[in-house]
Design a protein around this motif. Structure first.
Motif, PDB file in Angstrom:
ATOM      1  N   THR A 153      46.708  44.785  21.012  1.00  0.00           N
ATOM      2  CA  THR A 153      46.356  43.984  19.973  1.00  0.00           C
ATOM      3  C   THR A 153      44.725  45.369  19.314  1.00  0.00           C
ATOM      4  N   LEU A 154      44.127  45.473  18.693  1.00  0.00           N
ATOM      5  CA  LEU A 154      43.393  46.599  17.458  1.00  0.00           C
ATOM      6  C   LEU A 154      42.500  46.176  16.917  1.00  0.00           C
ATOM      7  N   ASP A 155      41.440  45.470  17.049  1.00  0.00           N
ATOM      8  CA  ASP A 155      40.147  45.140  16.350  1.00  0.00           C
ATOM      9  C   ASP A 155      39.934  46.152  15.568  1.00  0.00           C
ATOM     10  N   ASP A 156      39.200  45.443  14.378  1.00  0.00           N
ATOM     11  CA  ASP A 156      38.204  45.970  12.971  1.00  0.00           C
ATOM     12  C   ASP A 156      39.705  47.169  11.976  1.00  0.00           C
ATOM     13  N   ALA A 157      40.399  47.944  12.633  1.00  0.00           N
ATOM     14  CA  ALA A 157      40.831  49.275  11.924  1.00  0.00           C
ATOM     15  C   ALA A 157      40.702  50.248  11.860  1.00  0.00           C
ATOM     16  N   TYR A 158      39.539  50.831  12.534  1.00  0.00           N
ATOM     17  CA  TYR A 158      38.911  51.998  13.185  1.00  0.00           C
ATOM     18  C   TYR A 158      40.260  53.139  12.317  1.00  0.00           C
ATOM     19  N   LYS A 159      39.518  53.958  11.864  1.00  0.00           N
ATOM     20  CA  LYS A 159      40.362  55.257  11.168  1.00  0.00           C
ATOM     21  C   LYS A 159      40.858  56.062  12.535  1.00  0.00           C
ATOM     22  N   ASP A 160      40.653  56.117  13.291  1.00  0.00           N
ATOM     23  CA  ASP A 160      40.872  56.515  14.961  1.00  0.00           C
ATOM     24  C   ASP A 160      42.074  55.827  15.643  1.00  0.00           C
ATOM     25  N   ASN A 161      42.697  55.189  15.446  1.00  0.00           N
ATOM     26  CA  ASN A 161      43.502  53.747  15.753  1.00  0.00           C
ATOM     27  C   ASN A 161      44.670  54.545  14.481  1.00  0.00           C
ATOM     28  N   ILE A 205      47.304  45.700  14.344  1.00  0.00           N
ATOM     29  CA  ILE A 205      45.717  45.925  14.428  1.00  0.00           C
ATOM     30  C   ILE A 205      45.777  44.569  13.863  1.00  0.00           C
ATOM     31  N   ASN A 206      43.929  44.181  13.732  1.00  0.00           N
ATOM     32  CA  ASN A 206      43.156  43.104  12.988  1.00  0.00           C
ATOM     33  C   ASN A 206      42.519  43.546  11.724  1.00  0.00           C
ATOM     34  N   VAL A 207      43.308  43.452  10.664  1.00  0.00           N
ATOM     35  CA  VAL A 207      42.029  44.144   9.761  1.00  0.00           C
ATOM     36  C   VAL A 207      40.674  43.374   9.662  1.00  0.00           C
ATOM     37  N   ILE A 208      39.610  44.089   8.745  1.00  0.00           N
ATOM     38  CA  ILE A 208      38.778  43.687   8.123  1.00  0.00           C
ATOM     39  C   ILE A 208      39.094  44.131   6.271  1.00  0.00           C
ATOM     40  N   VAL A 228      37.671  38.702   5.687  1.00  0.00           N
ATOM     41  CA  VAL A 228      36.347  39.523   5.269  1.00  0.00           C
ATOM     42  C   VAL A 228      36.161  40.805   5.164  1.00  0.00           C
ATOM     43  N   GLN A 229      34.706  39.838   6.034  1.00  0.00           N
ATOM     44  CA  GLN A 229      33.256  40.471   6.017  1.00  0.00           C
ATOM     45  C   GLN A 229      33.048  39.992   7.228  1.00  0.00           C
ATOM     46  N   HIS A 230      33.602  40.146   8.385  1.00  0.00           N
ATOM     47  CA  HIS A 230      33.449  40.078   9.547  1.00  0.00           C
ATOM     48  C   HIS A 230      32.533  39.089  10.460  1.00  0.00           C
ATOM     49  N   LEU A 231      32.061  37.783   9.502  1.00  0.00           N
ATOM     50  CA  LEU A 231      31.259  37.126  10.024  1.00  0.00           C
ATOM     51  C   LEU A 231      31.514  36.396  10.614  1.00  0.00           C
ATOM     52  N   TYR A 239      39.171  36.088  14.879  1.00  0.00           N
ATOM     53  CA  TYR A 239      38.028  35.680  15.121  1.00  0.00           C
ATOM     54  C   TYR A 239      37.089  36.822  15.175  1.00  0.00           C
ATOM     55  N   PRO A 240      36.654  37.031  14.160  1.00  0.00           N
ATOM     56  CA  PRO A 240      35.262  38.277  14.797  1.00  0.00           C
ATOM     57  C   PRO A 240      34.397  37.815  15.630  1.00  0.00           C
ATOM     58  N   ALA A 241      34.170  38.801  16.677  1.00  0.00           N
ATOM     59  CA  ALA A 241      33.766  38.371  17.428  1.00  0.00           C
ATOM     60  C   ALA A 241      33.875  36.829  18.489  1.00  0.00           C
ATOM     61  N   GLY A 242      35.072  37.185  18.198  1.00  0.00           N
ATOM     62  CA  GLY A 242      35.449  35.844  18.830  1.00  0.00           C
ATOM     63  C   GLY A 242      34.954  34.418  18.406  1.00  0.00           C
ATOM     64  N   ARG A 243      34.266  34.456  17.747  1.00  0.00           N
ATOM     65  CA  ARG A 243      33.643  33.190  17.719  1.00  0.00           C
ATOM     66  C   ARG A 243      33.855  31.751  16.180  1.00  0.00           C
ATOM     67  N   ALA A 244      34.328  30.987  17.131  1.00  0.00           N
ATOM     68  CA  ALA A 244      35.061  29.804  16.142  1.00  0.00           C
ATOM     69  C   ALA A 244      35.132  28.393  16.434  1.00  0.00           C
ATOM     70  N   ASN A 245      34.849  27.202  15.904  1.00  0.00           N
ATOM     71  CA  ASN A 245      34.855  25.712  16.052  1.00  0.00           C
ATOM     72  C   ASN A 245      35.714  25.715  15.337  1.00  0.00           C
ATOM     73  N   ALA A 246      36.162  23.206  15.700  1.00  0.00           N
ATOM     74  CA  ALA A 246      37.532  23.028  15.486  1.00  0.00           C
ATOM     75  C   ALA A 246      37.585  22.594  14.220  1.00  0.00           C
ATOM     76  N   THR A 247      36.069  23.322  12.747  1.00  0.00           N
ATOM     77  CA  THR A 247      36.327  23.913  11.066  1.00  0.00           C
ATOM     78  C   THR A 247      37.337  24.853  11.344  1.00  0.00           C
ATOM     79  N   THR A 248      37.314  25.477  12.231  1.00  0.00           N
ATOM     80  CA  THR A 248      38.087  27.314  11.814  1.00  0.00           C
ATOM     81  C   THR A 248      39.821  26.670  12.347  1.00  0.00           C
ATOM     82  N   HIS A 249      39.867  26.327  13.402  1.00  0.00           N
ATOM     83  CA  HIS A 249      40.978  26.267  14.147  1.00  0.00           C
ATOM     84  C   HIS A 249      41.948  26.063  12.725  1.00  0.00           C
TER      85      HIS A 249
END
Length: 284
Positions: free
Chosen positions: A127-135, A152-155, A186-189, A223-233
């Protein structure tokens, strides 16, 4: 005398008729009778070997719960801890190829984790996060060279940015068959800092964008930065995702939960020996 000339003339006429018949039989095109043509066509059909049927490789049911190494990359370049230099990426992909690893698509990873089956013993999910052009510029040629696959995980809100893949570039990559695309919101928050309504917008809108523009049914969320909680799941499941990935270090197993899967971070400067140890797991 007249009688002799008459006999001679008759002989000449007979010779001419016989010669003309011979010439006509040799010069006319050969026409086979209907039964002969049928037999020849039948012989040709019999002599043509039938096309071979390619059988799908059966998946193996594991005796123990699957341990799936999910590799986490970002940019294929140099500069910080989230960037793996191209030469290192080449070495690592060459290792996977040389050691006969099967690199999963998203759909194959879902199948493997939810059915506890694999197509072969050595499997890995890149897996590759953020979808950079160098991918595209540095990553895709390597995947093509070694006939490997990556997700590839796209923002989706970043596709207009200079260093990120555009929609046209993603379509080009998808068409190669070596890449598929999943959601990185959408916005990597940081999702765990948002309200439930805001989280849902990030999850639903990114999935809708990918489904619409790439003509697919997006099944995985990262998840952006791996951040999530029970609501996210809970919202990830409601939004139609089958799996979700974190940045927690470790090999993925279904015991972690479908929406809380660990990954293995590939860091710049990692030796090939360390990389080999990182992905070595026992699935028996």
């Amino acid at each position: 005398m007249k009688k002799k000339w008459g006999l001679l003339g008759g002989c000449l006429v007979l010779i001419a008729l016989l010669g003309g018949g011979f010439w006509w039989s040799q010069s006319r095109p050969t026409t086979l009778s209907r039964p002969a043509r049928h037999n020849r066509i039948k012989q040709q059909a019999v002599s043509t070997p039938p096309a071979k049927t390619v059988k799908a490789t059966p998946w193996i049911k594991l005796k123990q719960p699957l341990q799936l190494p999910i590799l986490m990359y970002h940019s294929i370049s140099s500069g910080n801890q989230l960037r793996v230099p191209k030469h290192q990426f080449v070495s690592e992909m060459a290792y996977l190829k040389q050691h006969h690893y099967r690199t999963f698509t998203t759909a194959e990873a879902i199948r493997a984790l939810t059915t506890n089956t694999v197509p072969q013993k050595k499997v890995v999910w890149i897996t590759l996060d953020d979808a950079y052009k160098d991918n595209l510029t540095n990553g895709l040629p390597v995947l093509e060279k070694y006939n490997l696959h990556a997700t590839i995980n796209v923002i989706t809100g970043f596709t207009h940015k200079r260093n990120h893949l555009s929609l046209a570039q993603m379509k080009r990559m998808k068409a190669t068959g070596h890449v598929d695309f999943a959601s990185h919101t959408v916005q990597h928050l940081n999702l765990d800092e948002l309200t439930a309504t805001q989280q849902k917008q990030e999850l639903v809108n990114s999935k809708h964008w990918l489904d619409t523009h790439l003509d697919q049914r997006t099944q995985m969320l990262c998840y952006p930065a791996g951040r999530a909680n029970a609501t996210t799941h809970r919202l990830a499941k409601q939004s139609g995702y089958q799996l979700a990935l974190t940045t927690q270090e470790g090999v993925a197993t279904l015991k972690q939960g479908r929406y809380n899967l660990s990954r293995l971070r590939v860091t710049p400067g990692m030796t090939t020996a360390t990389f080999a140890d990182l992905i070595t797991v026992t699935n028996r």
